[in-house]
Design an enzyme around this catalytic site. Structure first.
Site, PDB file in Angstrom:
ATOM      1  CG  ASP A 130      73.371  11.322  26.141  1.00  0.00           C
ATOM      2  OD1 ASP A 130      72.741  12.155  26.091  1.00  0.00           O
ATOM      3  OD2 ASP A 130      74.355  10.991  26.776  1.00  0.00           O
ATOM      4  N   GLY A 147      78.810  22.504  18.994  1.00  0.00           N
ATOM      5  CA  GLY A 147      79.434  22.339  20.027  1.00  0.00           C
ATOM      6  C   GLY A 147      81.003  22.597  19.856  1.00  0.00           C
TER       7      GLY A 147
END
Ligand code: ITT
Length: 202
Positions: free
Chosen positions: A73, A156
């Site tokens: 994460d 991203g």
């Protein structure tokens, strides 16, 4: 042969994780990704912290596929935004947001603030067997957000993240260069060292 499952649906992460775990780093380990497996329902990523969500993902897929799983994460923390988007990085601009949408929203939100826009990428990696987390490690890389995206690599927020001390955005680095310095590279190297110490990986 041990099977190790990369518990992520993000193709950018899979590419980096394969690079980090390949090239002789692991012996007698077959690395699989979720895309190679039968589809199962995603877990609800409702943790408030990076470690919470890394554990949720690793435990969910380890139990479902009965395999050792590594999940990550990660996200971007921007000082001027009080640490946002943080754990909400993937969906900053909404539930179906693309990387381009997220970058546009980030630059819009930062517009009122004076530069430099200091930021950091953060990653927590967790490894689980069915029912238990056996290792966890983190990584962090500092930088600043720039107003005009640069570079075509990575994924991203990489094109708007200028890596401290390099003069380059993350997207201007090769996968190997990014892995050497990135939040994910740091976390995975520590995680693998711990797993090797425990005798869980060869
Ligand atoms: P999985 O949960 O399936 O792994 P995800 O993309 O939803 O995929 P996260 O919940 O960890 O994963 O969200 C991470 C987001 O943070 C990611 O989608 C990017 O927007 C951002 N991010 C994380 N690491 C990054 C990196 O190395 N470069 C650029 N952006 C990154």
């Amino acid at each position: 042969m041990i099977k190790l499952l990369l518990a992520t649906k993000n193709r950018g992460k899979v590419q980096e994780l394969r690079g980090l775990l390949g090239l002789g780093v692991l012996k007698n380990v077959e690395v699989k990704a979720l895309f190679d497996m039968q589809h199962i329902k995603d877990p609800e990523e409702n943790g408030k912290t990076f470690p919470d969500n890394a554990r949720i993902k690793a435990l969910h897929y380890a139990a479902a596929h009965r395999l050792m799983c590594i999940a990550d994460d990660s996200g971007l923390m921007v000082d001027a935004l009080g640490g946002r988007p943080g754990v909400h990085s993937a969906r900053y601009a909404g539930p179906q947001a693309t990387d381009r949408d997220n970058n546009a929203m980030l630059l819009e939100d930062l517009n009122p603030y004076p530069r430099p826009w200091k930021a950091a990428f953060v990653c927590v990696a967790a490894c689980a067997l069915p029912g238990r987390v056996i290792a966890e490690a983190d990584g962090r890389v500092a930088g600043e957000i720039i107003p005009v995206p640069r570079g075509a690599g990575g994924f991203g927020y990489d094109p708007v993240f200028l890596v401290e001390g390099t003069g380059k955005t993350m997207a201007e680095l090769s996968t190997e260069e990014k892995n050497r310095i990135s939040h994910r590279g740091q976390a995975i190297r520590k995680l693998v060292a711990d797993l090797k110490n425990q005798g869980m990986l060869g």
